[in-house]
Design a protein around this motif. Structure first.
Motif, PDB file in Angstrom:
ATOM      1  N   ASN A   1       0.826  -1.216   0.000  1.00  0.00           N
ATOM      2  CA  ASN A   1       0.000   0.000   0.000  1.00  0.00           C
ATOM      3  C   ASN A   1       0.856   1.261   0.000  1.00  0.00           C
ATOM      4  O   ASN A   1       0.417   2.307  -0.471  1.00  0.00           O
ATOM      5  CB  ASN A   1      -0.917   0.023   1.235  1.00  0.00           C
ATOM      6  N   PHE A   2       2.048   1.167   0.564  1.00  0.00           N
ATOM      7  CA  PHE A   2       2.954   2.320   0.579  1.00  0.00           C
ATOM      8  C   PHE A   2       3.901   2.284  -0.621  1.00  0.00           C
ATOM      9  O   PHE A   2       4.296   3.319  -1.134  1.00  0.00           O
ATOM     10  CB  PHE A   2       3.772   2.338   1.885  1.00  0.00           C
TER      11      PHE A   2
ATOM     12  N   PRO B   1       2.083   3.408  -4.549  1.00  0.00           N
ATOM     13  CA  PRO B   1       2.009   4.830  -4.965  1.00  0.00           C
ATOM     14  C   PRO B   1       3.389   5.458  -5.085  1.00  0.00           C
ATOM     15  O   PRO B   1       3.606   6.317  -5.951  1.00  0.00           O
ATOM     16  CB  PRO B   1       1.193   5.496  -3.846  1.00  0.00           C
TER      17      PRO B   1
ATOM     18  N   SER C   1       4.709   7.029  -8.542  1.00  0.00           N
ATOM     19  CA  SER C   1       5.117   8.448  -8.591  1.00  0.00           C
ATOM     20  C   SER C   1       6.537   8.575  -9.141  1.00  0.00           C
ATOM     21  O   SER C   1       6.815   9.438  -9.982  1.00  0.00           O
ATOM     22  CB  SER C   1       5.099   9.081  -7.200  1.00  0.00           C
TER      23      SER C   1
ATOM     24  N   PHE D   1       7.826  10.738 -12.433  1.00  0.00           N
ATOM     25  CA  PHE D   1       8.917  11.724 -12.452  1.00  0.00           C
ATOM     26  C   PHE D   1      10.006  11.290 -13.435  1.00  0.00           C
ATOM     27  O   PHE D   1      10.548  12.095 -14.186  1.00  0.00           O
ATOM     28  CB  PHE D   1       9.513  11.891 -11.051  1.00  0.00           C
TER      29      PHE D   1
ATOM     30  N   THR E   1       1.377  14.846  -6.585  1.00  0.00           N
ATOM     31  CA  THR E   1       1.985  13.648  -5.990  1.00  0.00           C
ATOM     32  C   THR E   1       1.454  13.431  -4.577  1.00  0.00           C
ATOM     33  O   THR E   1       1.105  12.295  -4.206  1.00  0.00           O
ATOM     34  CB  THR E   1       3.526  13.785  -5.984  1.00  0.00           C
TER      35      THR E   1
ATOM     36  N   PHE F   1      -2.066  12.153  -4.884  1.00  0.00           N
ATOM     37  CA  PHE F   1      -2.120  10.777  -5.394  1.00  0.00           C
ATOM     38  C   PHE F   1      -1.770   9.776  -4.294  1.00  0.00           C
ATOM     39  O   PHE F   1      -2.484   8.793  -4.078  1.00  0.00           O
ATOM     40  CB  PHE F   1      -1.168  10.623  -6.587  1.00  0.00           C
ATOM     41  N   VAL F   2      -0.674  10.057  -3.575  1.00  0.00           N
ATOM     42  CA  VAL F   2      -0.228   9.113  -2.542  1.00  0.00           C
ATOM     43  C   VAL F   2      -1.283   9.035  -1.424  1.00  0.00           C
ATOM     44  O   VAL F   2      -1.671   7.939  -0.989  1.00  0.00           O
ATOM     45  CB  VAL F   2       1.159   9.531  -1.980  1.00  0.00           C
TER      46      VAL F   2
ATOM     47  N   TYR G   1      -4.460   7.294  -2.648  1.00  0.00           N
ATOM     48  CA  TYR G   1      -4.233   5.858  -2.840  1.00  0.00           C
ATOM     49  C   TYR G   1      -4.343   5.132  -1.495  1.00  0.00           C
ATOM     50  O   TYR G   1      -4.974   4.084  -1.390  1.00  0.00           O
ATOM     51  CB  TYR G   1      -2.846   5.605  -3.469  1.00  0.00           C
ATOM     52  N   LEU G   2      -3.717   5.719  -0.463  1.00  0.00           N
ATOM     53  CA  LEU G   2      -3.768   5.095   0.862  1.00  0.00           C
ATOM     54  C   LEU G   2      -5.215   5.004   1.354  1.00  0.00           C
ATOM     55  O   LEU G   2      -5.633   3.984   1.896  1.00  0.00           O
ATOM     56  CB  LEU G   2      -2.912   5.888   1.855  1.00  0.00           C
TER      57      LEU G   2
ATOM     58  N   LYS H   1      -7.090   2.283  -0.392  1.00  0.00           N
ATOM     59  CA  LYS H   1      -6.735   0.930   0.039  1.00  0.00           C
ATOM     60  C   LYS H   1      -7.101   0.684   1.508  1.00  0.00           C
ATOM     61  O   LYS H   1      -6.654  -0.282   2.108  1.00  0.00           O
ATOM     62  CB  LYS H   1      -5.236   0.662  -0.175  1.00  0.00           C
TER      63      LYS H   1
ATOM     64  N   GLU I   1      -6.572   2.669   4.311  1.00  0.00           N
ATOM     65  CA  GLU I   1      -5.805   3.260   5.420  1.00  0.00           C
ATOM     66  C   GLU I   1      -6.625   4.423   6.001  1.00  0.00           C
ATOM     67  O   GLU I   1      -6.999   5.328   5.275  1.00  0.00           O
ATOM     68  CB  GLU I   1      -4.450   3.759   4.886  1.00  0.00           C
TER      69      GLU I   1
ATOM     70  N   ILE J   1      -0.890   8.920   9.422  1.00  0.00           N
ATOM     71  CA  ILE J   1      -0.141   8.105   8.444  1.00  0.00           C
ATOM     72  C   ILE J   1      -0.415   8.615   7.032  1.00  0.00           C
ATOM     73  O   ILE J   1       0.509   8.828   6.239  1.00  0.00           O
ATOM     74  CB  ILE J   1      -0.556   6.606   8.559  1.00  0.00           C
TER      75      ILE J   1
ATOM     76  N   TYR K   1       2.678  10.505   5.413  1.00  0.00           N
ATOM     77  CA  TYR K   1       3.380   9.803   4.320  1.00  0.00           C
ATOM     78  C   TYR K   1       3.214  10.565   3.003  1.00  0.00           C
ATOM     79  O   TYR K   1       4.177  10.768   2.259  1.00  0.00           O
ATOM     80  CB  TYR K   1       2.844   8.375   4.185  1.00  0.00           C
TER      81      TYR K   1
ATOM     82  N   PHE L   1       6.603  12.007   1.485  1.00  0.00           N
ATOM     83  CA  PHE L   1       7.070  11.390   0.241  1.00  0.00           C
ATOM     84  C   PHE L   1       6.885  12.339  -0.936  1.00  0.00           C
ATOM     85  O   PHE L   1       7.810  12.550  -1.731  1.00  0.00           O
ATOM     86  CB  PHE L   1       6.327  10.067  -0.013  1.00  0.00           C
TER      87      PHE L   1
ATOM     88  N   VAL M   1      10.300  13.599  -2.890  1.00  0.00           N
ATOM     89  CA  VAL M   1      10.571  13.076  -4.226  1.00  0.00           C
ATOM     90  C   VAL M   1      10.492  14.204  -5.269  1.00  0.00           C
ATOM     91  O   VAL M   1      11.298  14.258  -6.208  1.00  0.00           O
ATOM     92  CB  VAL M   1       9.649  11.873  -4.558  1.00  0.00           C
ATOM     93  N   THR M   2       9.552  15.130  -5.068  1.00  0.00           N
ATOM     94  CA  THR M   2       9.436  16.238  -6.021  1.00  0.00           C
ATOM     95  C   THR M   2      10.678  17.125  -5.956  1.00  0.00           C
ATOM     96  O   THR M   2      11.236  17.522  -6.982  1.00  0.00           O
ATOM     97  CB  THR M   2       8.175  17.086  -5.730  1.00  0.00           C
TER      98      THR M   2
END
Lengths: 504, 153
Positions: free
Chosen positions: A392-393, A396, A400, A404, B106, B109-110, B113-114, B117, B119, B124, B128, B132, B136-137
């Motif tokens: 689940n972590f 995504p 992502s 990128f 991003t 989306f993250v 998504y959690l 699913k 969560e 959290i 997260y 993240f 990442v960006t």
């Protein structure tokens, strides 16, 4: 074949100054990171760090860049094994068996095998380069489009061998990939299949498409899985098992040698290189194996075959760069820029006049293989911990990263859109039992095949008799036909042996 | 509709899509130029591909639909609704990134998504997604030589 005076001089250059060695470790680390992060390219890393080489002398600059090359070559296999995302097109066949190994809980062994095979074949590749640089460069000059066409046709035979269920489905997926690979401007200057989309004029961006077909479609399939490795006990990260995997590499000396030979020869052909060599090495290993059915299901030999070929391709690509001054791909093109920045021109004269520098580059790369093992051993336990992250972590995060990376490859939203489109195509094909790997191979070989066919036609004037003047083409074609014909014969013989063993 | 019938229909649809695209691509290629230099590779591959599609269609008509391969329990590739939801979320992410900024897209989306699913711990999800998404960006914005549209970074 070896100029021993120059060789001694090379030892003295490398032994008298620590500067060339100081850049190797950072170079390997940069390459490892860029290779392991999906979407970041080795050539991109080399281009980003190219300006730094202005402040280095020529030898140090080239060693820094080849260290990035070596680290990246190995790094590309890491996401292929752990996430089914080949970081580069040269790690496609690493994913075929590395990822099934990881999913069965053998991620430690698979990573160890990949590191071992990479390091050993870098050594073999550079030793071959040391001995054979002059004859290989002479042979490369004799290769024309007809020879390249035969090499690409050889790669295409892989499509049939990847079909697990119905062969027709494998051939359909491969054929679709081949056609998709030709979209955009051809070498003859004709624009096809773009539907007016300007982004497609240069063709479908291959790496984002590959990432979509392989990784994103697989992640969509796994969205209900809890972990990459289902079994709790199998998720353990064990340096001991990584080393065991490295040691396991030496159980397949034939596979490594064959992969290294294929890697150096195919790597030396400009424009073909490691993207094709890893496929050819995989095909040949599978074809010659006593149990070809086990390939694609986690056979360690598949990982060794792929990694040994893509790592030794680096030495092959240096043949054309050093001896002919021709870049074979993106990475060697950046190196050529470094040559220009230091007022050095590759070619026969460079090999003759600066033989000590050429040998020093080769010897230092042999040292790099050892440093790669040390650095890889330190980094792999950390990277292997990825299997402990819940899906689940992870899903995504990887999706992502792919977005990128795809953006970075194309410099526009065309990359991520290609990734999305091919994720859907890959998911659909996978769901209906079509091997997506065949489609990806088709996509890579499509434009190469069309270009080689077109140039062969132009150079021969359409006269098949031209082939009679090309003994290397005929020889290669005979080898491919013999290999294809031998496959059913060997299979029949194996069945007969198995039947005899059962009877006794 | 029983499962094999659905499967057969999906198989037929995929074959029709591939054959249809191949025909269109071949026609587009021929209309662009019918010289040998343009058709030397595409024509034989397209003809072969159409032949194979025909063969596969015949095979599908004649043989009873093959049962689906038994999936690993937790992979559940037949969770079509779940897969389509994830696919839609991913499509929304890709198509909106340039408009709303890669950093915001991003993080959204993250986080979504959690939530999708199951969560439900806000710390959290938010933690997260924000950590993240921004890290990442920032990494790619520094590494890539191209400007990337951003909402706040």
């Amino acid at each position: 074949m070896i100029d021993f005076n120059a060789l001694l001089s090379a030892f003295s250059i490398l032994g008298s100054d620590a500067a060339p060695w100081l850049v190797v470790l950072p170079g390997l680390l940069i390459g490892l990171v860029f290779g392991a992060v999906p979407g970041l390219q080795i050539s991109m890393a080399m281009a980003i760090f190219l300006p730094m080489t202005l402040y280095m002398d020529f030898l140090t600059a080239i060693l820094f860049l080849t260290a990035i090359f070596t680290g990246g070559g190995f790094g590309g296999g890491i996401p292929a094994i752990l996430m089914n995302i080949p970081g580069t097109s040269s790690a496609i066949s690493t994913a075929f068996d590395g990822y099934p190994m990881a999913r069965r809980g053998e991620h430690n062994e698979a990573l160890g095998l990949s590191l071992g095979a990479s390091a050993v074949s870098v050594v073999i590749g550079y030793i071959l380069l040391l001995v054979l640089i002059q004859p290989i460069s002479a042979a490369v000059l004799k290769l024309g489009p007809t020879e390249m066409l035969v090499v690409i046709l050889w790669g295409l035979t892989m499509i049939a061998s990847l079909s697990e269920g119905a062969m027709s489905k494998g051939l359909i997926a491969g054929g679709l990939g081949l056609l998709l690979g030709t979209v955009g401007f051809s070498d003859a200057g004709v624009l096809r299949g773009t539907m007016g989309v300007t982004y497609l004029m240069d063709g479908i961006p291959v790496v984002p498409a590959m990432m979509g077909m392989f990784a994103a479609s697989e992640l969509l399939r796994l969205q209900n899985a809890r972990y990459l490795v289902a079994d709790d006990a199998a998720r353990r990260v064990s340096p001991r098992r990584i080393f065991a995997g490295m040691a396991q590499t030496f159980r397949h000396p034939g596979v490594i040698l064959r992969g290294s030979m294929i890697g150096i020869v195919i790597g030396a052909i400009p424009g073909v290189g490691s993207s094709v060599s890893n496929l050819l090495s995989y095909i040949e290993t599978k074809r010659r194996d006593a149990d070809p059915e086990s390939f694609g299901k986690g056979n360690p030999k598949g990982v060794v075959a792929s990694e040994s070929a893509n790592s030794s391709s680096e030495a092959g690509s240096l043949v054309t760069l050093l001896a002919l001054g021709i870049p074979g791909g993106g990475a060697t093109a950046v190196m050529l820029a470094a040559f220009a920045m230091h007022n050095v021109t590759g070619g026969p004269q460079f090999i003759r006049d600066q033989a000590d520098i050429v040998y020093a580059i080769i010897l230092a790369n042999l040292g790099q293989a050892l440093l790669l093992v040390i650095l890889g051993s330190l980094m792999l336990p950390l990277l292997a911990s990825l299997v402990k992250v819940p899906m689940n972590f992870l899903i995504p995060a990887v999706l992502s990263l792919s977005v990128f990376g795809a953006y970075g490859l194309t410099g526009s939203i065309a990359g991520p859109v290609t990734l999305l489109a091919f994720a859907v195509i890959g998911w659909l094909l996978r769901r209906q039992g079509y091997p997506v790997s065949a489609a990806v191979i088709g996509l890579i070989l499509g434009s190469l095949g069309e270009t080689a066919a077109l140039h062969s036609y132009q150079i021969s004037g359409g006269d098949p008799a031209y082939l009679l003047q090309r003994p290397i083409t005929l020889g290669l074609a005979l080898l491919v036909i013999a290999a294809l014909a031998a496959k059913p014969l060997l299979a029949r013989r194996r069945l007969r042996r198995q039947a005899a063993a059962r009877a006794s | 509709m029983t499962f094999p019938a659905t499967r057969r229909l999906a198989d037929a649809l995929v074959i029709a899509l591939i054959a249809g695209w191949t025909l269109w691509y071949l026609a587009d290629t021929v209309s662009a130029s019918s010289r040998v230099t343009n058709l030397i590779f595409i024509l034989p591959v397209a003809v072969l591909l159409l032949g194979l599609c025909g063969f596969e269609a015949l095979r599908l008509l004649r043989a009873p639909a093959a049962p689906a391969p038994a999936p690993a329990a937790e992979d559940d590739p037949e969770d079509l609704a779940g897969t389509l939801k994830v696919m839609a979320l991913f499509a929304a992410y890709v198509l909106s990134a340039e408009r709303i900024g890669f950093d915001l897209a991003t993080c959204l989306f993250v986080g979504l998504y959690l939530l999708l699913k199951g969560e439900r711990r806000p710390l959290i999800v938010l933690g997260y997604a924000a950590l993240f998404g921004n890290l990442v960006t920032l990494f790619f914005a520094r590494m890539l030589p191209y400007p990337m549209p951003m909402a706040w970074l």
